[in-house]
Design a protein around this motif. Sequence first.
Motif, PDB file in Angstrom:
ATOM      1  N   PHE A  44       0.827  -1.211   0.000  1.00 50.38           N
ATOM      2  CA  PHE A  44       0.000   0.000   0.000  1.00 50.38           C
ATOM      3  C   PHE A  44       0.860   1.259   0.000  1.00 50.38           C
ATOM      4  O   PHE A  44       0.519   2.252  -0.643  1.00 50.38           O
ATOM      5  CB  PHE A  44      -0.984   0.010   1.179  1.00 50.38           C
ATOM      6  CG  PHE A  44      -1.930   1.167   1.110  1.00 50.38           C
ATOM      7  CD1 PHE A  44      -2.950   1.190   0.166  1.00 50.38           C
ATOM      8  CD2 PHE A  44      -1.783   2.246   1.953  1.00 50.38           C
ATOM      9  CE1 PHE A  44      -3.815   2.272   0.075  1.00 50.38           C
ATOM     10  CE2 PHE A  44      -2.647   3.330   1.871  1.00 50.38           C
ATOM     11  CZ  PHE A  44      -3.658   3.336   0.928  1.00 50.38           C
ATOM     12  N   GLU A  45       1.982   1.217   0.720  1.00 54.43           N
ATOM     13  CA  GLU A  45       2.907   2.371   0.721  1.00 54.43           C
ATOM     14  C   GLU A  45       3.428   2.629  -0.689  1.00 54.43           C
ATOM     15  O   GLU A  45       3.522   3.777  -1.123  1.00 54.43           O
ATOM     16  CB  GLU A  45       4.086   2.113   1.666  1.00 54.43           C
ATOM     17  CG  GLU A  45       3.709   2.021   3.119  1.00 54.43           C
ATOM     18  CD  GLU A  45       4.856   1.515   3.993  1.00 54.43           C
ATOM     19  OE1 GLU A  45       4.868   1.866   5.171  1.00 54.43           O
ATOM     20  OE2 GLU A  45       5.724   0.769   3.487  1.00 54.43           O
ATOM     21  N   VAL A  48       0.613   4.291  -2.811  1.00 52.04           N
ATOM     22  CA  VAL A  48       0.456   5.720  -2.500  1.00 52.04           C
ATOM     23  C   VAL A  48       1.580   6.521  -3.163  1.00 52.04           C
ATOM     24  O   VAL A  48       1.327   7.545  -3.810  1.00 52.04           O
ATOM     25  CB  VAL A  48       0.432   5.947  -0.971  1.00 52.04           C
ATOM     26  CG1 VAL A  48       0.524   7.429  -0.632  1.00 52.04           C
ATOM     27  CG2 VAL A  48      -0.823   5.324  -0.362  1.00 52.04           C
ATOM     28  N   ASP A  60      -7.015   8.599  -0.354  1.00 52.52           N
ATOM     29  CA  ASP A  60      -7.435   8.429   1.030  1.00 52.52           C
ATOM     30  C   ASP A  60      -7.267   6.950   1.380  1.00 52.52           C
ATOM     31  O   ASP A  60      -7.974   6.101   0.822  1.00 52.52           O
ATOM     32  CB  ASP A  60      -8.895   8.862   1.166  1.00 52.52           C
ATOM     33  CG  ASP A  60      -9.424   8.705   2.581  1.00 52.52           C
ATOM     34  OD1 ASP A  60      -8.765   8.051   3.419  1.00 52.52           O
ATOM     35  OD2 ASP A  60     -10.512   9.236   2.841  1.00 52.52           O
ATOM     36  N   PRO A  61      -6.332   6.624   2.284  1.00 47.93           N
ATOM     37  CA  PRO A  61      -6.089   5.213   2.606  1.00 47.93           C
ATOM     38  C   PRO A  61      -7.346   4.469   3.052  1.00 47.93           C
ATOM     39  O   PRO A  61      -7.487   3.281   2.806  1.00 47.93           O
ATOM     40  CB  PRO A  61      -5.074   5.273   3.744  1.00 47.93           C
ATOM     41  CG  PRO A  61      -4.418   6.599   3.606  1.00 47.93           C
ATOM     42  CD  PRO A  61      -5.448   7.522   3.022  1.00 47.93           C
ATOM     43  N   SER A  62      -8.282   5.167   3.681  1.00 46.98           N
ATOM     44  CA  SER A  62      -9.490   4.494   4.169  1.00 46.98           C
ATOM     45  C   SER A  62     -10.417   4.076   3.032  1.00 46.98           C
ATOM     46  O   SER A  62     -11.313   3.264   3.236  1.00 46.98           O
ATOM     47  CB  SER A  62     -10.245   5.409   5.134  1.00 46.98           C
ATOM     48  OG  SER A  62     -10.814   6.506   4.442  1.00 46.98           O
ATOM     49  N   ALA A  64      -9.241   2.812   0.012  1.00 50.49           N
ATOM     50  CA  ALA A  64      -8.607   1.773  -0.811  1.00 50.49           C
ATOM     51  C   ALA A  64      -9.009   0.392  -0.298  1.00 50.49           C
ATOM     52  O   ALA A  64      -8.982   0.131   0.902  1.00 50.49           O
ATOM     53  CB  ALA A  64      -7.095   1.926  -0.769  1.00 50.49           C
ATOM     54  N   VAL A  89      -9.571   1.764  -5.819  1.00 51.65           N
ATOM     55  CA  VAL A  89      -9.603   3.089  -5.219  1.00 51.65           C
ATOM     56  C   VAL A  89     -10.597   3.960  -5.985  1.00 51.65           C
ATOM     57  O   VAL A  89     -10.468   4.121  -7.197  1.00 51.65           O
ATOM     58  CB  VAL A  89      -8.195   3.756  -5.266  1.00 51.65           C
ATOM     59  CG1 VAL A  89      -8.221   5.121  -4.595  1.00 51.65           C
ATOM     60  CG2 VAL A  89      -7.137   2.860  -4.630  1.00 51.65           C
TER      61      VAL A  89
END
Length: 136
Positions: A44-45, A48, A60-62, A64, A89
Motif C-alpha cells: 500500500f505504501e 500511494v 485516502d487510505p481508508s 482503498a 480506489v
Amino acid sequence: MVKEIRIAAALLICPDGQTLLVRKRGTQAFMQPGGKIDAGEQPFEALVRELQEELNLLIDPSEAVYLGEFSAPAANEPGFTVQAELFQVPIDVPVAPAAEIEEVRWIDPMGDGGLHLAPLTRDLILPFYRKSLATA
C-alpha cells in the motif's frame, strides 16, 4: 526460473464506473497505474507513492480496498512475470500524466477502449472488475 517484478497497482474507478489506465513513455501497452514495490516497503505504501509520482494523485487510505494478488507476463519486460498487489480506489478528481507516464485514458471496463492492453489488465484485472460489477 521465472523472473518476477513485484508491483502495487490501482484499479481506479470514477463515479460513472470507468477505470483509469496509463501508458508509460516509450511503450504501447496501457495498464493499471502503480509500480514496483521497493525493498522494505509495504504494497500500500508503494501504491500511494507511485500514484503521487505518476498522476499527482493523493488517495485516502481508508477508501482503498485490497483485491488480492494477480500475476501475468510483464508487458514491457520480456521473460518476466509481474506479480501485482491490486487495490481498488474510488477517484473523483482530475489526473494528469507525470514522471514516466505519457498518456492516461478512462475506459468503460466492459470493453478495451480500443487500446493495446497489458496482459495483466486485459486477461485478469478487467475481467475481475467486470465480474464484480455483474454480482454487485
